[in-house]
Motif scaffolding. Structure first.
Motif, PDB file in Angstrom:
ATOM      1  N   GLU B 139      57.731  70.401  56.763  1.00 46.05           N
ATOM      2  CA  GLU B 139      57.546  71.554  57.645  1.00 46.05           C
ATOM      3  C   GLU B 139      56.388  72.408  57.170  1.00 46.05           C
ATOM      4  O   GLU B 139      56.185  72.588  55.980  1.00 46.05           O
ATOM      5  N   THR B 147      50.828  71.259  68.688  1.00 48.96           N
ATOM      6  CA  THR B 147      51.978  71.148  69.580  1.00 48.96           C
ATOM      7  C   THR B 147      53.226  70.695  68.843  1.00 48.96           C
ATOM      8  O   THR B 147      54.330  71.104  69.170  1.00 48.96           O
ATOM      9  N   ARG B 148      53.023  69.855  67.802  1.00 51.34           N
ATOM     10  CA  ARG B 148      54.194  69.291  67.172  1.00 51.34           C
ATOM     11  C   ARG B 148      55.033  70.320  66.444  1.00 51.34           C
ATOM     12  O   ARG B 148      56.210  70.144  66.256  1.00 51.34           O
ATOM     13  N   CYS B 151      57.695  74.440  68.461  1.00 53.23           N
ATOM     14  CA  CYS B 151      59.032  74.914  68.790  1.00 53.23           C
ATOM     15  C   CYS B 151      59.629  75.812  67.723  1.00 53.23           C
ATOM     16  O   CYS B 151      60.482  76.626  67.991  1.00 53.23           O
ATOM     17  N   ARG B 152      59.191  75.636  66.489  1.00 54.63           N
ATOM     18  CA  ARG B 152      59.821  76.411  65.428  1.00 54.63           C
ATOM     19  C   ARG B 152      59.318  77.844  65.366  1.00 54.63           C
ATOM     20  O   ARG B 152      59.852  78.673  64.660  1.00 54.63           O
ATOM     21  N   ARG B 370      50.498  54.771  67.220  1.00 53.84           N
ATOM     22  CA  ARG B 370      50.795  56.157  67.571  1.00 53.84           C
ATOM     23  C   ARG B 370      50.558  57.065  66.372  1.00 53.84           C
ATOM     24  O   ARG B 370      50.102  58.198  66.527  1.00 53.84           O
TER      25      ARG B 370
END
Lengths: 195, 467
Positions: B139, B147-148, B151-152, B370
């Motif tokens: 983290e 973008t990854r 959310c946090r 990916r």
């Protein structure tokens, strides 16, 4: 990128969990991110396999019993509320809480509730009694192949003899609490968080 | 009307043509030529410093917003949830737990309270454990406009969201195509040159040119990833005729290390594009590629490694003893196979800066292509490489202990946690033997045997298989 359950917990939910379990705001968000990281299926609930993926839990002799404690009534999935409710048993008891009596219901991390958690690790069929058979099974889980059946049997018999007050051959919850009355359960069954 | 449309269209084509020509010339001059020649223009340094300042500003903005809303800024739990406690033995824990001190009796002592110890340990591992943390992406301390990690971090606000949008455009619209073109050019050039060098009759010339071609290929790859690498202690760079070991985070570790000097790689023969590259590589410098069937034969593998290492003129072999990618916060168990060979080991520690893009390859979540696209669409790949002094196996030390010693040195240098758990736990369940060990320890407590030494509760190396 993933539309995973890394959606943040809503404030109302956090408040509800706070009221029910007594965890602080930061502890709840912390445990939520732990919950989502264990949730490999990303469906907002944990299955037994998700728990078994934790190596330190998998090598714990009572690992399966502990995992079972998270799944009441034979369900296969536990959501975050249920997860927190079970973890709440291990919340440390703060000193100022001992005298407070905010609501009429006992907090989840009271001494009685902690002992009840330990009791349920033995009580396989959840009939509120630890029978000789159940004690034997749990003992066998803890010692593996290292102790013979006869020795284990005599251990079980002696334990029941010492604990059984009303002579019915089983250990009830009250008798269990009596046996453990000198154990500092509040300290031994508590997870101290970093912050 | 039609005339007008046609002439406008022609003009547009001309403009695009000019723009494309300019862009391509710039690309050629600023990036490709220096990559081929090995010269640096200092652009990367400027880019990284600007990004650092940008991230600091982002953090301050988010803190401001959080203060306005009277909330705490979400701080990721990089240090874990639970404090590290000392590892007491099972016996010591039980003694603390039991209500009264039992004197040594000949009969086994059991207490109903014993279950509390196991339940406490179990719930602690549910809340926070060392191993599962290693297999998910690290983290970031504060948002890095990707973008990854969006959310946090809820306190974004309009300015930051716009900045993020701009970042997306730049990264996917400009940087990603640029990097892909570079990578393709680099691989193409490398394959062609390496194969041509392979046809040269003179062995010395072949190895000399082969090295140059390899280095050029790696430099291209590094530029295509916008990798900004700092090499520390270059005096300890691996010498010929040795084995180099490093911690493993991503297959790109190879490129990071090989940018500085040539190594002989060890691995399975692949099909397709990777197979073609492998064949080209082997033409101009020695590598050890195994057929799939041979990998299973440990002795054959060991023999080939030995033979290669014994030749003091050959390049050092690059091995990743963890056997799998780990997320760069810890070092997991080193498999002892490469430490049995008996030659000098040059340990290398690699640490990636996660702010600019996470380099960990979570192979259970996404495939290699990916993963490469993720890296190429991050800001950059910033890492530090520490060369440690060479180590040799000491008298009375077996391969497993030597591996542990090397691992500890690497972990200490890069500031990573030193774990004894096996990296294979990423995919497989932990062996029953370890649970049986726990049961054995508890049984000894029950039977009152006081001569148990303090055992580590983690995995033992002797029962592990090598790769």
């Amino acid at each position: 990128m993933g539309s995973r359950a890394s959606t943040l917990l809503r404030e109302e939910e956090i408040e509800e969990i706070k009221k029910e379990t007594g965890f602080s705001h930061s502890q709840i968000t912390r445990l939520y991110s732990r919950f989502t990281s264990l949730d490999k299926g990303e469906n907002g609930a944990l299955s037994r396999e998700d728990f078994q993926r934790i190596p330190e839990l998998a090598i714990n002799p009572l690992g399966d019993r502990i995992i079972n404690a998270f799944f009441p009534d034979g369900e296969d999935q536990v959501n975050f509320r249920g997860f927190m409710r079970t973890l709440a048993h291990f919340r440390p008891v703060e000193d100022n809480e001992k005298n407070k009596n905010v609501s009429n219901t006992e907090p989840l991390n009271s001494r009685t509730n902690k002992l009840h958690f330990a009791f349920q690790l033995y009580d396989l069929d959840r009939d509120d009694k630890i029978s000789r058979d159940e004690l034997l099974q749990v003992l066998r889980m803890m010692v593996g192949v290292n102790i013979s059946d006869e020795q284990l049997g005599s251990i079980a018999d002696r334990t029941i003899q010492e604990a059984d007050a009303n002579g019915d051959g089983c250990i009830s919850f009250t008798e269990f609490m009596k046996v453990l009355e000198k154990v500092d359960v509040e300290q031994k069954m508590s997870i101290r968080f970093l912050h | 009307m039609l005339q007008f449309a046609l002439s406008a269209y022609n003009l547009l084509c001309r403009c695009l043509g000019v723009a494309f020509a300019v862009w391509f010339t710039l690309l050629f001059v600023i990036i490709i030529v220096p990559a081929v020649l090995g010269v640096s223009l200092g652009i990367h340094g400027f880019y990284i410093r600007t990004l650092c300042r940008l991230f600091e500003w982002t953090t301050s903005q988010m803190e401001l917003r959080a203060k306005q809303k009277n909330q705490q800024l979400f701080k990721p739990h990089t240090k874990g949830i639970l404090p590290k406690s000392e590892l007491l033995s099972v016996q010591e824990n039980m003694q603390e737990l039991r209500s009264s001190a039992h004197s040594r009796r000949s009969e086994p002592q059991f207490d109903l309270a014993d279950v509390i110890y196991f339940s406490q340990k179990g719930v602690e591992s549910i809340v926070d454990d060392e191993v599962t943390k290693c297999f998910s992406a690290q983290e970031v301390e504060s948002w890095n406009l990707l973008t990854r990690s969006i959310c946090r971090f809820p306190h974004r606000g309009l300015r930051l969201t716009l900045l993020w949008g701009l970042g997306v455009l730049i990264r996917y619209g400009i940087l990603l195509p640029l990097r892909v073109i570079l990578a393709v050019t680099g691989i193409f050039l490398f394959v062609v040159l390496s194969t041509s060098v392979g046809f040269l009759p003179n062995a010395k010339l072949r190895s000399f040119l082969g090295e140059k071609v390899h280095l050029m290929g790696y430099r291209f790859c590094v530029k295509s990833l916008t990798a900004f690498i700092t090499y520390h202690n270059s005096e300890n760079r691996p010498k010929n005729g040795s084995i180099c070991v490093a911690n493993h985070t991503t297959p790109l570790d190879v490129i990071i290390l090989a940018n500085d000097r040539c190594y002989s790689l060890v691995g399975q023969v692949h099909r397709g594009l990777l197979g073609m590259i492998q064949k080209a590589m082997v033409k101009s410098s020695p590598h050890i590629w195994f057929e799939r069937a041979e990998v299973k034969d440990r002795h054959l593998v060991a023999k080939r490694l030995c033979d290669h290492a014994a030749d003091k003129t050959k390049q050092p072999i690059l091995i990743f003893p963890e056997g799998t990618c780990v997320n760069n916060t810890s070092v997991m168990m080193f498999k002892k196979g490469s430490f049995e060979i008996g030659c000098t080991i040059f340990p290398v520690a690699i640490k990636y800066d996660v702010r600019f893009g996470d380099a960990y390859w979570n192979s259970s979540k996404f495939g290699l292509v990916r993963h490469l696209l993720r890296i190429m669409s991050s800001w950059a790949l910033v890492c530090s490489v520490w060369y440690l002094p060479p180590m040799k196996r000491e008298e009375g030390e077996d391969a497993a202990q030597f591996a542990k010693r090397v691992k500890a040195a690497i972990a200490a240098e890069a500031g990573l946690a030193d774990l004894t758990w096996d990296g294979g736990l990423k995919r497989t369940k932990v062996k029953d033997a370890f649970r049986e060990e726990q049961q054995r320890l508890y049984s000894s407590v029950l039977l009152g045997e006081h001569q148990i030494q303090t055992e580590e509760i983690c995995c033992k190396d002797e029962t592990q298989e090598e790769d």
